[in-house]
Scaffold this motif. Structure first.
Motif, PDB file in Angstrom:
ATOM      1  N   THR A   1      26.799  51.715  70.022  1.00 26.12           N
ATOM      2  CA  THR A   1      26.281  52.261  71.279  1.00 26.12           C
ATOM      3  C   THR A   1      25.053  51.479  71.744  1.00 26.12           C
ATOM      4  OG1 THR A   1      27.106  54.455  70.734  1.00 26.12           O
ATOM      5  CG2 THR A   1      25.361  54.331  72.383  1.00 26.12           C
TER       6      THR A   1
ATOM      7  N   GLU B   1      28.606  53.764  64.556  1.00 28.55           N
ATOM      8  CA  GLU B   1      28.822  54.223  65.934  1.00 28.55           C
ATOM      9  C   GLU B   1      27.538  54.117  66.748  1.00 28.55           C
ATOM     10  OE1 GLU B   1      30.131  58.202  65.388  1.00 28.55           O
ATOM     11  OE2 GLU B   1      32.021  57.606  64.461  1.00 28.55           O
ATOM     12  N   ASN B   2      26.424  54.499  66.138  1.00 31.13           N
ATOM     13  CA  ASN B   2      25.139  54.434  66.842  1.00 31.13           C
ATOM     14  C   ASN B   2      24.763  52.991  67.168  1.00 31.13           C
ATOM     15  OD1 ASN B   2      24.917  57.204  66.676  1.00 31.13           O
ATOM     16  ND2 ASN B   2      23.668  57.157  64.841  1.00 31.13           N
TER      17      ASN B   2
ATOM     18  N   HIS C   1      27.040  58.029  60.722  1.00 32.87           N
ATOM     19  CA  HIS C   1      27.164  57.715  62.137  1.00 32.87           C
ATOM     20  C   HIS C   1      26.502  56.387  62.487  1.00 32.87           C
ATOM     21  CE1 HIS C   1      28.930  61.540  63.193  1.00 32.87           C
ATOM     22  NE2 HIS C   1      28.017  62.141  62.438  1.00 32.87           N
TER      23      HIS C   1
END
Length: 63
Positions: A24, A20-21, A17
């Motif tokens: 963000t 994606e993190n 992840h």
């Protein structure tokens, strides 16, 4: 925007992840700078980095 300012293509984070993190967190930084009135994200990052331990907290409204 993120690719140019944060060099996303050069990122070594590729598994799980992580990508994606990081996307963000980059979006959070961009939106926080825009909310603070910075029109240029690169200039806003430079300004915030001058006092790395106080300016980011002020942008988030923390003492």
């Amino acid at each position: 925007m993120r690719d140019v300012t944060f060099a996303e293509d050069a990122s070594k984070i590729r598994t799980g992840h992580g990508p994606e993190n990081m996307a963000t967190l980059r979006n959070l930084a961009i939106n926080t700078l825009r909310d603070a009135g910075h029109r240029s994200i690169a200039a806003g990052l430079r300004k915030v980095s001058y006092a790395a331990f106080t300016h980011p907290l002020e942008l988030l409204g923390l003492p």
